[in-house]
Design an enzyme around this catalytic site. Structure first.
Site, PDB file in Angstrom:
ATOM      1  CE  LYS A  21      -4.045   0.378   0.550  1.00  0.00           C
ATOM      2  NZ  LYS A  21      -5.045   0.419  -0.551  1.00  0.00           N
TER       3      LYS A  21
ATOM      4  CG  HIS B 219     -10.762  -4.154  -2.535  1.00  0.00           C
ATOM      5  ND1 HIS B 219     -11.856  -4.102  -1.678  1.00  0.00           N
ATOM      6  CD2 HIS B 219      -9.989  -3.097  -2.212  1.00  0.00           C
ATOM      7  CE1 HIS B 219     -11.728  -3.045  -0.895  1.00  0.00           C
ATOM      8  NE2 HIS B 219     -10.615  -2.426  -1.201  1.00  0.00           N
TER       9      HIS B 219
END
Lengths: 434, 434
Positions: free
Chosen positions: A193, A329
């Site tokens: 991330k 996701h």
């Protein structure tokens, strides 16, 4: 078979101070656990986004749910995903997953579909994946999901969790974090991330990951739209080798047009690293334009907001038809969601990447699944022999989660507010930031 | 639950001398009825294309089928529809449905999926439509399906069937045929098989149908690729009013490029009559190009060759996503297929047109469903309360069909050969003919 009871449990689970371009994770993440009980005394369960708005959605459907046949409820409620406007929610770049009002109906439908499938599976003695077409794999691969983070394990006061990973605000610390995760769970790929530190630092982080784990471990970076097209192209070029070995560049920039520009410019330089998305493309309505522009080459499914397991299977078929890859996701979640993700992934042939999961960031102290945390071994969740999702609730643990929810200050997710509260009172989400 | 027996029955059913651009229907159409029996003694059934090649396909899978859990068989065999090449069969303009070797695997998979779903439904006491997402409608609308035809009801010798409809080789006779069908079944729309007589006669036929039934009964014409783009545009212009009221122009010409040209030229004249297809588009592999060219605006699904009910549901979601309509193709069939068509249609939200069916052309004497022919009332098949497909086999009738197959000369469908044998020894299928 009829549904005779609907029980909705709002819970809070400790969440570490993870950073993203949205801001900062609060000390508690909110989830909702729903139970559907049948007249045969069988209980189907589901887990989804938390907070008050989600509970209101379920409550508003109580009259339709009670008395319904769980085999038919999904058909009866299908206008929520297939009707006028249903499933046509447009992506919303600025809202965290679960807080986009445009997909509230698909999120709610999805949760009920899973609960119905779990109820049916537990009634007939079959795993959920085998109710929706049959498993194509016994083990579902997940990725390590490292974040830049501040020190701390989540939770507050007496409820604070031990911090297994420590602060990670540099490339070296991030690599250490991934080492820990890989050692513990055996992950074979890494989704990192980004969108938090200067792009050069994030590029360096990927380079160090690549040096550490080698070309056999596919790498992805997800800056959540924090970059300009220019920066995205620069990063794509700098990381051509590192992301090009089975990895991808996920939502580097906001909007289909910018994504398409990045794609064009990378291709013009001979760089074929695919672009993935769960921000520019979050609903079927986004797909025609995305396909036309070649803006996104890998779709990130997520049954929680795409409208359930069958909608994810539809999406997978569409992706395969148009030559797109499919990944998955994840949002902060416990074991019920993890098993839902594993079952739909097990029954979806065209899943071409390991799935994301936040699961390593959660703690056994918060798990509501009986028997404790779902094992991830060699990076995979194995479909259990037990029927339905393969898990049932630990009601003591559930009660603790409900009590934590009752006591905590949070009723919705707001990473930006949390960032201001704990890190920088002047922080705002700016897109693009770099 | 395990599958303990696989029984394959080749049957022949009387078929009237119907004409199309493919040629002439033979006196017997071939079908295959398959039974899967479980260790609990429950029997799941399916109906699909007939002839020897189809039987060989089923036989080759016998080792995988026997002993399999019917909930899992569809996953295990999914490479047949989702694997390399599976489901990617390209359309073949010259072959009748069921005789395209490129979709042999999807046809075989589809039949087995339906048998598994029927077996599961009959085991758990639920209709098939509720196993695949749940019904969105209780009644499934079908269209009248008139053909130009020679005199005769099908079958040969002692086995010849009464001809309820008579010869129809003029506009007036065709209108009479539709009147009969509408009176008997209550159809609310008409799909007319063209490509047989001069285009002007077929245009006149549609005009007479429109005059007879009025704008409340949507009309379609399907010349099965018999026309040039030029003729197609001319017909589209001449029939703008008649087809424009909820009808469509189906496969007027061969190939995506020609279809796209027809579409462009009609739009340029302000004519929005959509083009439908089950010839230019017969598989997922055809879709990206079709979408790009805007060659086809309405997809004709058919679980028999698109790979089963779930693949049809995927197709429907794709159609809705790309703004395409969805209708349903039919091949000559009996009641088991009709119920399969009805169940998948009942569980598919985005079915935007009444389905095709050849069912009126078949006779009670050939029906293998216990209790006789499936009722079509007000043009609709109602989903029955019985589990599975809602029908079981009449084994005496099945034995008669098997005996008829044994005695008849046909082992595959070849409308061109039949045309030469019975109408014109020099006939060849020429595309485009006009």
């Amino acid at each position: 078979m009829r549904i005779t009871d609907l029980r909705i449990h709002s819970i809070a689970i400790a969440d570490p101070p993870l950073r993203s371009s949205y801001g900062l994770h609060a000390p508690y993440a909110l989830r909702t656990i729903v139970e559907l009980e049948s007249d045969e005394g069988v209980i189907g369960i589901t887990e989804t986004y938390g907070g008050e708005a989600q509970v209101r959605q379920f409550e508003s459907l109580r009259p339709q749910i009670l008395g319904a046949n769980p085999y038919r409820l999904t058909g009866f409620l299908s206008p929520m995903v297939e009707g006028q406007g249903g499933g046509d929610a447009r992506s919303q770049t600025y809202l965290v997953p679960g807080e986009n009002p445009l997909d509230a109906t698909t999120r709610t439908y999805a949760a009920l579909e899973v609960a119905c499938l779990d109820l049916i599976g537990k009634t007939v003695g079959q795993p959920v994946c085998d109710l929706i077409g049959g498993r194509v794999r016994e083990e579902v691969p997940f990725s390590a999901y490292p974040f830049y983070k501040h020190a701390g394990g989540g939770g507050e006061g007496d409820d604070a969790r031990e911090d297994a990973y420590g602060e990670a605000l540099s490339p070296e610390a991030l690599v250490r974090q991934v080492r820990q995760m890989v050692a513990r769970y055996g992950f074979g790929s890494v989704k990192f991330k980004g969108g938090v530190l200067e792009p050069d630092i994030e590029i360096e982080t990927i380079k160090q990951l690549y040096q550490t784990f080698g070309p056999g471990v596919p790498l992805r970076i997800d800056p959540n739209s924090a970059w300009t097209a220019e920066t995205s192209v620069k990063a794509g070029c700098a990381l051509a080798e590192e992301l090009g070995r089975g990895g991808y560049l996920e939502d580097p920039t906001a909007g289909l047009e910018n994504m398409a520009e990045v794609r064009r410019r990378l291709l013009a330089q001979g760089i074929t690293t695919p672009l993935a998305s769960n921000v520019a493309v979050t609903s079927f309505a986004d797909l025609p334009r995305s396909v036309k522009l070649d803006a996104v080459q890998i779709l990130l499914c997520d049954h929680h907001y795409w409208g359930g397991m069958r909608q994810v299977q539809h999406l997978a078929r569409l992706a395969r038809t148009f030559g797109l890859g499919l990944s998955m996701h994840s949002n902060t979640h416990l074991g019920v969601s993890l098993m839902g993700m594993a079952h739909v992934a097990a029954a979806t042939a065209h899943l071409t990447y390991a799935c994301d999961t936040h699961y390593p960031w959660q703690s056994a102290k918060d798990e509501v699944v009986a028997g404790g945390r779902v094992p991830i071994v060699n990076g995979c969740v194995r479909i259990p022999d037990q029927p339905g999702l393969g898990v049932v609730l630990d009601y003591d643990q559930l009660a603790r989660g409900v009590e934590r929810y009752r006591k905590c200050r949070y009723r919705k997710r707001d990473d930006e507010a949390e960032m201001r509260r704990r890190v920088d009172p002047n922080w705002r989400r700016v897109l693009p930031r770099w």
